[in-house]
Design an enzyme around this catalytic site. Structure first.
Site, mmCIF file in Angstrom:
data_model
loop_
_atom_site.group_PDB
_atom_site.id
_atom_site.type_symbol
_atom_site.label_atom_id
_atom_site.label_comp_id
_atom_site.label_asym_id
_atom_site.label_seq_id
_atom_site.Cartn_x
_atom_site.Cartn_y
_atom_site.Cartn_z
ATOM 1 N N GLY A 541 17.558 18.401 -40.656
ATOM 2 C CA GLY A 541 16.765 19.321 -39.841
ATOM 3 C C GLY A 541 17.077 20.750 -40.180
ATOM 4 O O GLY A 541 18.005 21.073 -40.927
ATOM 5 N N ARG A 542 16.272 21.574 -39.599
ATOM 6 C CA ARG A 542 16.384 22.997 -39.826
ATOM 7 C C ARG A 542 16.266 23.590 -38.439
ATOM 8 O O ARG A 542 15.205 23.538 -37.828
ATOM 9 C CB ARG A 542 15.176 23.389 -40.673
ATOM 10 C CG ARG A 542 15.292 24.619 -41.453
ATOM 11 C CD ARG A 542 13.929 24.863 -42.034
ATOM 12 N NE ARG A 542 13.773 24.301 -43.368
ATOM 13 C CZ ARG A 542 14.125 24.962 -44.474
ATOM 14 N NH1 ARG A 542 14.673 26.132 -44.388
ATOM 15 N NH2 ARG A 542 13.905 24.417 -45.640
ATOM 16 N N GLY A 544 17.542 26.439 -35.235
ATOM 17 C CA GLY A 544 17.375 27.845 -34.911
ATOM 18 C C GLY A 544 18.187 28.771 -35.788
ATOM 19 O O GLY A 544 17.759 29.876 -36.092
ATOM 20 N N PHE A 545 19.358 28.320 -36.186
ATOM 21 C CA PHE A 545 20.237 29.281 -36.822
ATOM 22 C C PHE A 545 20.707 28.812 -38.197
ATOM 23 O O PHE A 545 21.648 29.341 -38.748
ATOM 24 C CB PHE A 545 21.427 29.562 -35.916
ATOM 25 C CG PHE A 545 21.014 30.094 -34.565
ATOM 26 C CD1 PHE A 545 21.016 31.448 -34.319
ATOM 27 C CD2 PHE A 545 20.583 29.227 -33.566
ATOM 28 C CE1 PHE A 545 20.627 31.942 -33.078
ATOM 29 C CE2 PHE A 545 20.191 29.718 -32.333
ATOM 30 C CZ PHE A 545 20.205 31.078 -32.089
ATOM 31 N N GLY A 546 20.076 27.799 -38.702
ATOM 32 C CA GLY A 546 20.489 27.316 -40.016
ATOM 33 C C GLY A 546 20.044 25.889 -40.231
ATOM 34 O O GLY A 546 19.221 25.362 -39.487
ATOM 35 N N VAL A 548 20.653 21.704 -40.738
ATOM 36 C CA VAL A 548 21.483 20.660 -40.141
ATOM 37 C C VAL A 548 21.579 19.491 -41.109
ATOM 38 O O VAL A 548 20.574 19.052 -41.668
ATOM 39 C CB VAL A 548 20.881 20.158 -38.808
ATOM 40 C CG1 VAL A 548 21.841 19.204 -38.127
ATOM 41 C CG2 VAL A 548 20.554 21.321 -37.892
ATOM 42 N N LYS A 562 25.944 21.571 -38.532
ATOM 43 C CA LYS A 562 25.000 22.692 -38.601
ATOM 44 C C LYS A 562 25.638 23.818 -39.389
ATOM 45 O O LYS A 562 26.736 24.288 -39.057
ATOM 46 C CB LYS A 562 24.644 23.142 -37.188
ATOM 47 C CG LYS A 562 23.985 24.498 -37.168
ATOM 48 C CD LYS A 562 23.249 24.715 -35.895
ATOM 49 C CE LYS A 562 21.841 24.190 -36.031
ATOM 50 N NZ LYS A 562 20.974 24.606 -34.953
ATOM 51 N N ASP A 659 16.986 29.127 -27.279
ATOM 52 C CA ASP A 659 16.090 28.524 -28.265
ATOM 53 C C ASP A 659 15.729 27.101 -27.841
ATOM 54 O O ASP A 659 15.805 26.166 -28.628
ATOM 55 C CB ASP A 659 16.738 28.540 -29.651
ATOM 56 C CG ASP A 659 15.713 28.262 -30.749
ATOM 57 O OD1 ASP A 659 14.498 28.369 -30.478
ATOM 58 O OD2 ASP A 659 16.120 27.928 -31.879
#
Ligand SMILES: *[C@@H]1O[C@H](CO)[C@@H](O)[C@H](O)[C@H]1NC(C)=O
Ligand SMILES: *[C@@H]1O[C@H](CO)[C@@H](O)[C@H](O)[C@H]1NC(C)=O
Ligand SMILES: *[C@@H]1O[C@H](CO)[C@@H](O)[C@H](O)[C@H]1NC(C)=O
Ligand SMILES: *[C@@H]1O[C@H](CO)[C@@H](O)[C@H](O)[C@H]1NC(C)=O
Ligand SMILES: *[C@@H]1O[C@H](CO)[C@@H](O)[C@H](O)[C@H]1NC(C)=O
Ligand SMILES: *[C@@H]1O[C@H](CO)[C@@H](O)[C@H](O)[C@H]1NC(C)=O
Ligand SMILES: *[C@@H]1O[C@H](CO)[C@@H](O)[C@H](O)[C@H]1NC(C)=O
Length: 849
Positions: A541-542, A544-546, A548, A562, A659
């Site tokens: 995954g992608r 909020g802050f970078g 995963v 993450k 977020d």
């Protein structure tokens, strides 16, 4: 031989037998239809199998007495009865002994009234004549899986329900109510004895005199009193083994009510007024196969019984003993030390004559269950006005003030109580109960007030730890902010620190001896190995802050990792400290943070891994969305609300997620939601309510308008995101999508317009229309619209939202009316200058301020 044929035959045979019998058929499944009879030995079982309705024998008395009641279907042994119909009119066995003759039975008479008759046809109990004239042969009585027996008209309207006619037991979903207009409410009445359901001498309900406390009466005399409601809409009690009891209070213009629910998957839990006058809460322990008593009031010490410690005395819960209020001493010291408290206490120093200014002061006593018999001063007073109200009236002996902001439906923002007579039935609350306590301000001679702190050991005992912890918290946050400012000077230390231990933690000023904190810092090299050097195949995954990644640590533990984007401006130290704080947040609706890693410019967070993907992958997938039927979606909404409430309020830190969105809600195997990605949330000090930031993070569409335009965020910006998520879950439409919202510019505009036109039903995702309860969906959409109001102060707090959902039967009618969101026009403009409107990725907007 031929199974299908023989099954058909059996069904046919039963039908024939039914037709031949002189008596109508027995009920099937969870309901009793018109014309059916429920006979002894048979029962109606709720749809999910949790409860049964039928005849039971409470004890071994002879002749045996039978009663009609509802009990837990899955609990072995003698039935644990939660409701009884014919409390005072048992069916005697001597009447039923003739096995072939007529038997007692329950039926729906006149199509709408439940009637229990004995063998000779005499009426033992009826549910009362229903006021509805138009009866119909297609009404039925349904035993719902929450234990509520409901008589429904063909269109589904409840004509009568057992929850409105409680006996001695309160189960989840059931309310204790009082109407503001008639001052009448639900009264729970104990059994006469453990084997006799006839009404006993103890009863329980909302105090009609003050309506903000509950009373347990022995006959007509108060026997025990609940703490006075302080305006907290939902209180949470952790009772161990992962079970949480949520108690909600809802105050509307019509009525005040309280109800409780338990966390998902918790074992059966019930409150009972016992025949010996205890208000007890029980939880089923499957291992021990017995009911465990979790708590009991007034409890064995007796000290918390109503008025037990006399006037101006109070019950010290911790010591289970009577004491005199600060500045008071026993009237009769000899009797007092003998354990006789009825004479109570008197002032050590008389109050100055009335009118002598500055002759008296107020001594605060925190964490108290304030005395009974107070006067409720109406009208929105501030704390100062409340104090003045008492100070300027010579007969006033004490006052207490509470902030109601989180709860009041009547628009009152505060609650001011004053006392003019003797102070009776005061109690000092401790531990688990302390959350229900408040500060009582006692009027004393000024000399006493100024000596107060030294003289009163009890007050000190409480005040000191509170002060100390406030100071510590202040220190932590000072440190935190100083370091945040110092970020420019951060060092590029690469030393690998494997463990942050309790001692580092204590250096921060936080003393926590109860838990030996071992927060693992994982080496970067291990993470590289676990994720095969951050290979694309491991990426799940992608956020909020970078990005995963899924990784397997060398102990075989599967985790989600993450990797924060490198341009994050947070220093390594504060990152670690914050991660450690976050790791202490534990809630079944939050993803667990297991560890972190900071090396070189890398910052990584290690979370528990959940095999199911984010809510977005199911909710917005045409093929998969039907998996999420209405009860599941409602469960997800409630779970997210509880998780968010915990972040905002119950964790004792105020954590703002910033977020919240569908892809940050992960689902476990049972489709229960877990909020992810709060690791980058901001932690606020106790009194800080909002903050400014130059760097707006969040996801387009979910960002509250004030945050997007001015960079101001608060718990209310999370409430906004929650509102958007709620509308997405009900409608099945992505906030960033233009499909399925007809000609409207946004999902919010779509929901609002249809809601205003009374067509809210059309907002509901067609793929679950079959399982959807129109009333529940309407409440959800309504709450969603309140949450996405432009003006933050108009949005409800999460405590109110949770309270609405916990109180199942809140109707849309009793909620405030949302106003037209202006934000959607702005969104429309913004949409045009965003290249990719379908981009659901989190964006970081740098505001040039
Ligand atoms: C059945 O027993 C009860 C209690 O002993 C008694 O009051 C009642 O009259 C009896 N009924 C009949 C029909 O004998
Ligand atoms: C049914 O209705 C009739 C007439 O309306 C009334 O006399 C009778 O008492 C009702 N029966 C019950 C059990 O309520
Ligand atoms: C349902 O039927 C009852 C009478 O049985 C009636 O009073 C009520 O208004 C009806 N409700 C709706 C929503 O049609
Ligand atoms: C309840 O009140 C009755 C009558 O006043 C009294 O006899 C009894 O002891 C009381 N029960 C308790 C538990 O205090
Ligand atoms: C249930 O009972 C068993 C045996 O008495 C006990 O060990 C266990 O702690 C209890 N479980 C809970 C959740 O209280
Ligand atoms: C003091 O307050 C009580 C209760 O509100 C009221 O009855 C009384 O009149 C007040 N006395 C004065 C002097 O204002
Ligand atoms: C109390 O004050 C709030 C805001 O200050 C206002 O909205 C509300 O109407 C007031 N309520 C009453 C009963 O005066």
């Amino acid at each position: 031989m031929d199974l299908s044929r023989s099954a058909t035959c059996t069904v046919a045979a039963v039908a024939v037998v039914c037709l031949l019998l002189p008596r109508p058929c027995a009920p099937a499944g969870d309901h009793l239809a018109v014309g059916e009879l429920l006979l002894p030995g048979k029962s109606v079982v709720s749809d999910g199998g949790a409860f049964a309705l039928g005849f039971f024998v409470p004890d071994d008395a002879t002749p045996a007495r039978q009663y009609l009641g509802i009990w837990y279907n899955n609990i072995p042994g003698r039935p644990t009865v939660v409701w009884v119909a014919n409390r005072e009119t048992p069916i005697f066995a001597n009447r039923t002994s003739s096995s072939s003759g007529p038997a007692p039975a329950l039926a729906l008479a006149n199509d709408t009234t439940l009637v229990l008759s004995d063998a000779s046809g005499g009426v033992l109990w009826t549910s009362g004549v229903s006021s509805v004239g138009s009866s119909s042969s297609s009404s039925s009585a349904v035993l719902k899986n929450d234990g509520n027996l409901v008589v429904r008209s063909p269109n589904g309207t409840a004509l009568w329900q057992s929850f409105d006619h409680p006996t001695d037991t309160l189960i989840p979903g059931m309310k204790v109510r009082m109407s503001h207009r008639t001052l009448r409410g639900d009264i729970f009445v104990s059994w006469k004895s453990p084997g006799d359901p006839a009404p006993g001498s103890f009863s329980y309900g909302v105090d009609p005199g003050t309506y903000i406390q509950l009373l347990l009466w022995n006959g007509t005399r108060p026997y025990w009193r609940s703490p006075v409601w302080t305006g907290i809409a939902v209180t949470t009690n952790y009772i161990g083994a992962g079970t949480v009891i949520y108690t909600a209070v809802v105050d509307t213009t019509e009525e005040i009510s309280t109800a409780f629910t338990v966390s998902d998957g918790a074992s059966p839990t019930r409150y009972v007024i016992t025949s010996s006058g205890e208000f007890q809460v029980f939880s089923w322990n499957g291992t021990a196969s017995a009911w465990a008593t979790l708590d009991s009031w007034p409890g064995s010490s007796g000290c918390s019984r109503y008025g037990y410690c006399g006037a101006y005395g109070y019950c010290d819960n911790m010591a289970a003993a009577c004491r005199c209020l600060d500045g008071f001493e026993p009237v009769n010291a000899a009797e007092w030390s003998d354990g006789r408290f009825d004479q109570g206490c008197r002032r050590k120093e008389a109050l100055p004559p009335c009118g002598v200014l500055d002759g008296a002061g107020f001594l605060p006593m925190p964490s108290m269950k304030v005395p009974g018999k107070f006067l409720l001063e109406g009208g929105n007073r501030s704390a100062e006005e409340c104090a003045a109200r008492c100070a300027t009236n010579c007969s006033c002996v004490a006052y207490a003030y509470a902030d109601l902001q989180s709860s009041s439906a009547k628009g009152e923002v505060s609650r001011c109580l004053v006392w003019v007579g003797d102070l009776i039935d005061t109690q000092m609350l401790d531990g688990r109960m302390a959350v229900n306590g408040e500060t009582l301000y006692l009027r004393v001679a000024v000399a006493v007030a100024s000596r107060g702190r030294n003289a009163s050991k009890n007050a000190l005992k409480i005040v000191l730890p509170v002060l100390a912890s406030v100071l510590m918290l202040t220190c932590i946050f000072c440190l935190w902010f100083c370091r945040f400012r110092d970020k420019g000077r951060r060092t590029n230390s690469t030393e690998s620190q494997n463990k942050l231990t309790a001692s580092n933690w204590n250096e921060m000023g936080q003393v926590d001896h109860t838990e030996d904190l071992e927060f693992p810092c994982i080496r970067f090299a291990d993470i590289v190995a676990a994720t095969r050097n951050f290979s694309e195949t491991c990426m799940i995954g992608r956020g909020g802050f970078g990005k995963v990644y899924k990784g397997t640590l060398d102990r075989g533990q599967v985790v989600a990792i993450k990797r924060l984007s490198k341009n994050s401006d947070q220093g390594a130290e504060e990152f670690k400290n914050e991660a450690m704080l976050i790791s202490k947040l534990q809630h079944r609706n939050l993803v667990r943070l297991l560890g972190c890693c900071t090396e070189a410019a890398e910052k990584l967070l290690i979370y528990e891994y959940l095999p199911n993907k984010g809510l977005d992958t199911i909710l917005f997938d045409i093929a998969m969305k039907s998996v999420l039927d209405w009860p599941t979606r409602l469960g997800i909404i409630k779970g997210v609300a509880r998780g968010l409430l915990y972040l905002h309020q119950d964790s004792r830190l105020t954590v703002i997620h910033r977020d919240l969105k569908a892809s940050n809600v992960l689902l476990d195997a049972e489709m229960r939601p877990k909020i992810a990605d709060f690791g980058m949330a901001k932690i606020f000090g106790d009194n800080q309510v909002k903050a400014n930031t130059k760097r707006v993070v969040g996801t387009y569409g979910y960002i509250a308008p004030e945050y997007l335009t001015a960079g101001v965020f608060s718990v209310k910006s999370d409430v906004y995101s929650f509102g958007v998520l709620l509308l997405e879950i009900v409608s099945g439409v992505r906030i960033s999508s233009s499909d399925g919202i007809m000609e409207f510019p946004s999902l919010i505009a779509f929901a609002w317009s249809l809601w205003r036109e009374g067509k809210a039903r059309d907002v509901v995702d067609p793929s679950m229309a079959g399982s959807c309860s129109a009333d529940e969906a309407l409440v959800c959409i309504h709450v969603g619209l309140l949450c996405v109001e432009d003006e933050p102060s108009r949005r409800p707090l999460m405590s109110s939202v949770v309270s609405i959902f916990e109180n199942g039967s809140v109707s849309s009618m009793s909620l405030p009316t949302p106003i037209q969101p202006a934000y959607f026009t702005m969104m429309e403009e913004r949409r045009d200058d965003t290249v990719n409107t379908r981009n659901t990725m989190t964006m970081t907007i740098l505001e040039g301020r």
